[in-house]
Design a protein around this motif. Structure first.
Motif, PDB file in Angstrom:
ATOM      1  N   LEU A  14       0.841  -1.195   0.000  1.00  0.00           N
ATOM      2  CA  LEU A  14       0.000   0.000   0.000  1.00  0.00           C
ATOM      3  C   LEU A  14       0.878   1.246   0.000  1.00  0.00           C
ATOM      4  CD1 LEU A  14      -2.627  -1.074   2.664  1.00  0.00           C
ATOM      5  CD2 LEU A  14      -2.882  -1.142   0.193  1.00  0.00           C
ATOM      6  N   VAL A  15       0.412   2.269  -0.728  1.00  0.00           N
ATOM      7  CA  VAL A  15       1.091   3.564  -0.754  1.00  0.00           C
ATOM      8  C   VAL A  15       0.058   4.637  -0.448  1.00  0.00           C
ATOM      9  CG1 VAL A  15       2.868   2.854  -2.395  1.00  0.00           C
ATOM     10  CG2 VAL A  15       0.754   3.825  -3.233  1.00  0.00           C
ATOM     11  N   ALA A  16       0.526   5.810  -0.073  1.00  0.00           N
ATOM     12  CA  ALA A  16      -0.376   6.920   0.231  1.00  0.00           C
ATOM     13  C   ALA A  16      -0.760   7.643  -1.053  1.00  0.00           C
ATOM     14  CB  ALA A  16       0.285   7.893   1.198  1.00  0.00           C
ATOM     15  N   CYS A  17      -2.025   7.976  -1.191  1.00  0.00           N
ATOM     16  CA  CYS A  17      -2.519   8.753  -2.339  1.00  0.00           C
ATOM     17  C   CYS A  17      -1.945  10.163  -2.240  1.00  0.00           C
ATOM     18  CB  CYS A  17      -4.041   8.787  -2.310  1.00  0.00           C
ATOM     19  SG  CYS A  17      -4.778   9.869  -3.544  1.00  0.00           S
ATOM     20  N   PRO A  18      -1.411  10.714  -3.334  1.00  0.00           N
ATOM     21  CA  PRO A  18      -0.831  12.063  -3.251  1.00  0.00           C
ATOM     22  C   PRO A  18      -1.874  13.160  -3.014  1.00  0.00           C
ATOM     23  CG  PRO A  18      -0.703  11.218  -5.496  1.00  0.00           C
ATOM     24  CD  PRO A  18      -1.204  10.105  -4.639  1.00  0.00           C
ATOM     25  N   GLN A  19      -3.136  12.912  -3.327  1.00  0.00           N
ATOM     26  CA  GLN A  19      -4.183  13.926  -3.140  1.00  0.00           C
ATOM     27  C   GLN A  19      -4.775  13.900  -1.733  1.00  0.00           C
ATOM     28  OE1 GLN A  19      -5.093  16.233  -5.445  1.00  0.00           O
ATOM     29  NE2 GLN A  19      -3.424  15.443  -6.696  1.00  0.00           N
ATOM     30  N   CYS A  20      -5.318  12.724  -1.339  1.00  0.00           N
ATOM     31  CA  CYS A  20      -6.052  12.651  -0.065  1.00  0.00           C
ATOM     32  C   CYS A  20      -5.304  11.856   1.005  1.00  0.00           C
ATOM     33  CB  CYS A  20      -7.431  12.036  -0.293  1.00  0.00           C
ATOM     34  SG  CYS A  20      -7.377  10.315  -0.837  1.00  0.00           S
ATOM     35  N   HIS A  21      -4.164  11.280   0.672  1.00  0.00           N
ATOM     36  CA  HIS A  21      -3.314  10.525   1.594  1.00  0.00           C
ATOM     37  C   HIS A  21      -3.979   9.275   2.151  1.00  0.00           C
ATOM     38  CE1 HIS A  21      -0.575  13.846   1.267  1.00  0.00           C
ATOM     39  NE2 HIS A  21      -1.535  14.679   1.637  1.00  0.00           N
ATOM     40  N   ALA A  22      -4.951   8.738   1.431  1.00  0.00           N
ATOM     41  CA  ALA A  22      -5.539   7.452   1.811  1.00  0.00           C
ATOM     42  C   ALA A  22      -4.626   6.340   1.295  1.00  0.00           C
ATOM     43  CB  ALA A  22      -6.935   7.309   1.207  1.00  0.00           C
TER      44      ALA A  22
ATOM     45  N   GLN B 285      -3.492   0.731  -3.409  1.00  0.00           N
ATOM     46  CA  GLN B 285      -2.509  -0.106  -4.082  1.00  0.00           C
ATOM     47  C   GLN B 285      -1.816   0.720  -5.153  1.00  0.00           C
ATOM     48  OE1 GLN B 285      -4.631  -3.466  -5.595  1.00  0.00           O
ATOM     49  NE2 GLN B 285      -4.354  -4.627  -3.724  1.00  0.00           N
ATOM     50  N   PRO B 286      -0.521   0.469  -5.397  1.00  0.00           N
ATOM     51  CA  PRO B 286       0.179   1.224  -6.434  1.00  0.00           C
ATOM     52  C   PRO B 286      -0.423   0.979  -7.813  1.00  0.00           C
ATOM     53  CG  PRO B 286       1.706  -0.178  -5.201  1.00  0.00           C
ATOM     54  CD  PRO B 286       0.340  -0.460  -4.706  1.00  0.00           C
ATOM     55  N   HIS B 287      -0.437   1.999  -8.647  1.00  0.00           N
ATOM     56  CA  HIS B 287      -0.950   1.945 -10.023  1.00  0.00           C
ATOM     57  C   HIS B 287      -2.449   1.650 -10.078  1.00  0.00           C
ATOM     58  CE1 HIS B 287       3.261   1.964 -11.184  1.00  0.00           C
ATOM     59  NE2 HIS B 287       3.438   0.941 -10.410  1.00  0.00           N
ATOM     60  N   HIS B 288      -3.189   2.078  -9.066  1.00  0.00           N
ATOM     61  CA  HIS B 288      -4.643   1.913  -9.038  1.00  0.00           C
ATOM     62  C   HIS B 288      -5.304   3.267  -8.792  1.00  0.00           C
ATOM     63  CE1 HIS B 288      -3.831  -2.356  -8.729  1.00  0.00           C
ATOM     64  NE2 HIS B 288      -5.134  -2.581  -8.864  1.00  0.00           N
ATOM     65  N   LEU B 289      -6.537   3.388  -9.215  1.00  0.00           N
ATOM     66  CA  LEU B 289      -7.351   4.576  -8.985  1.00  0.00           C
ATOM     67  C   LEU B 289      -7.692   4.660  -7.497  1.00  0.00           C
ATOM     68  CD1 LEU B 289      -9.246   6.800 -10.305  1.00  0.00           C
ATOM     69  CD2 LEU B 289     -10.991   5.051 -10.204  1.00  0.00           C
ATOM     70  N   CYS B 290      -7.624   5.851  -6.936  1.00  0.00           N
ATOM     71  CA  CYS B 290      -7.963   6.034  -5.519  1.00  0.00           C
ATOM     72  C   CYS B 290      -9.484   5.993  -5.369  1.00  0.00           C
ATOM     73  CB  CYS B 290      -7.413   7.361  -5.010  1.00  0.00           C
ATOM     74  SG  CYS B 290      -7.817   7.658  -3.284  1.00  0.00           S
ATOM     75  N   PRO B 291     -10.028   5.070  -4.571  1.00  0.00           N
ATOM     76  CA  PRO B 291     -11.482   5.005  -4.401  1.00  0.00           C
ATOM     77  C   PRO B 291     -12.036   6.157  -3.567  1.00  0.00           C
ATOM     78  CG  PRO B 291     -10.423   3.364  -3.032  1.00  0.00           C
ATOM     79  CD  PRO B 291      -9.338   4.003  -3.862  1.00  0.00           C
ATOM     80  N   GLU B 292     -11.188   6.831  -2.789  1.00  0.00           N
ATOM     81  CA  GLU B 292     -11.643   7.922  -1.922  1.00  0.00           C
ATOM     82  C   GLU B 292     -11.864   9.215  -2.705  1.00  0.00           C
ATOM     83  OE1 GLU B 292     -12.278   7.508   1.351  1.00  0.00           O
ATOM     84  OE2 GLU B 292     -11.768   5.392   1.117  1.00  0.00           O
ATOM     85  N   CYS B 293     -10.862   9.618  -3.496  1.00  0.00           N
ATOM     86  CA  CYS B 293     -10.957  10.917  -4.176  1.00  0.00           C
ATOM     87  C   CYS B 293     -11.134  10.790  -5.691  1.00  0.00           C
ATOM     88  CB  CYS B 293      -9.724  11.769  -3.866  1.00  0.00           C
ATOM     89  SG  CYS B 293      -8.176  11.060  -4.418  1.00  0.00           S
ATOM     90  N   GLY B 294     -10.892   9.614  -6.271  1.00  0.00           N
ATOM     91  CA  GLY B 294     -11.092   9.425  -7.710  1.00  0.00           C
ATOM     92  C   GLY B 294      -9.932   9.894  -8.564  1.00  0.00           C
ATOM     93  N   TYR B 295      -8.753  10.112  -7.984  1.00  0.00           N
ATOM     94  CA  TYR B 295      -7.588  10.591  -8.731  1.00  0.00           C
ATOM     95  C   TYR B 295      -6.678   9.426  -9.109  1.00  0.00           C
ATOM     96  CZ  TYR B 295      -8.173  15.620  -8.194  1.00  0.00           C
ATOM     97  OH  TYR B 295      -8.613  16.906  -8.284  1.00  0.00           O
ATOM     98  N   TYR B 296      -5.996   9.577 -10.247  1.00  0.00           N
ATOM     99  CA  TYR B 296      -4.952   8.654 -10.671  1.00  0.00           C
ATOM    100  C   TYR B 296      -3.865   9.478 -11.349  1.00  0.00           C
ATOM    101  CZ  TYR B 296      -2.462   4.875 -12.963  1.00  0.00           C
ATOM    102  OH  TYR B 296      -1.483   4.018 -13.382  1.00  0.00           O
ATOM    103  N   LYS B 297      -2.645   9.367 -10.860  1.00  0.00           N
ATOM    104  CA  LYS B 297      -1.497  10.126 -11.379  1.00  0.00           C
ATOM    105  C   LYS B 297      -1.772  11.626 -11.412  1.00  0.00           C
ATOM    106  CE  LYS B 297       0.943   6.624 -13.948  1.00  0.00           C
ATOM    107  NZ  LYS B 297       1.613   6.284 -15.188  1.00  0.00           N
ATOM    108  N   ASN B 298      -2.239  12.166 -10.300  1.00  0.00           N
ATOM    109  CA  ASN B 298      -2.469  13.601 -10.097  1.00  0.00           C
ATOM    110  C   ASN B 298      -3.491  14.215 -11.043  1.00  0.00           C
ATOM    111  OD1 ASN B 298      -0.642  13.690  -7.961  1.00  0.00           O
ATOM    112  ND2 ASN B 298       1.075  13.949  -9.363  1.00  0.00           N
ATOM    113  N   ARG B 299      -4.405  13.429 -11.583  1.00  0.00           N
ATOM    114  CA  ARG B 299      -5.511  14.017 -12.345  1.00  0.00           C
ATOM    115  C   ARG B 299      -6.789  13.252 -12.006  1.00  0.00           C
ATOM    116  NH1 ARG B 299      -5.453  10.854 -17.693  1.00  0.00           N
ATOM    117  NH2 ARG B 299      -3.663   9.558 -17.314  1.00  0.00           N
TER     118      ARG B 299
END
Length: 60
Positions: free
Chosen positions: A28-36, A39-53
């Motif tokens: 697990l890694v921290a999401c750069p937007q919401c810090h949730a 998994q690496p290379h996956h869409l964040c389910p909390e904020c909906g961001y992937y690779k800072n967009r």
């Protein structure tokens, strides 16, 4: 000629094989937007961001 003295149970061979087939927890890694934690290379389910967009609009 080498002959086994006793019959080996099937469980012994399966147990030896199963020792090498352990499941590992996903990294697990921290999401750069919401810090949730995600998994690496996956869409964040909390904020909906992937690779800072934003990919998916988050419902708030």
């Amino acid at each position: 000629m080498g002959v086994p003295k006793r019959k080996l149970a099937k469980h012994r061979g399966r147990q030896r094989r199963a020792m090498n087939m352990k499941l590992e927890a996903p990294s697990l890694v921290a999401c750069p937007q919401c810090h949730a934690l995600i998994q690496p290379h996956h869409l964040c389910p909390e904020c909906g961001y992937y690779k800072n967009r934003e990919v998916v609009a988050a419902d708030k």
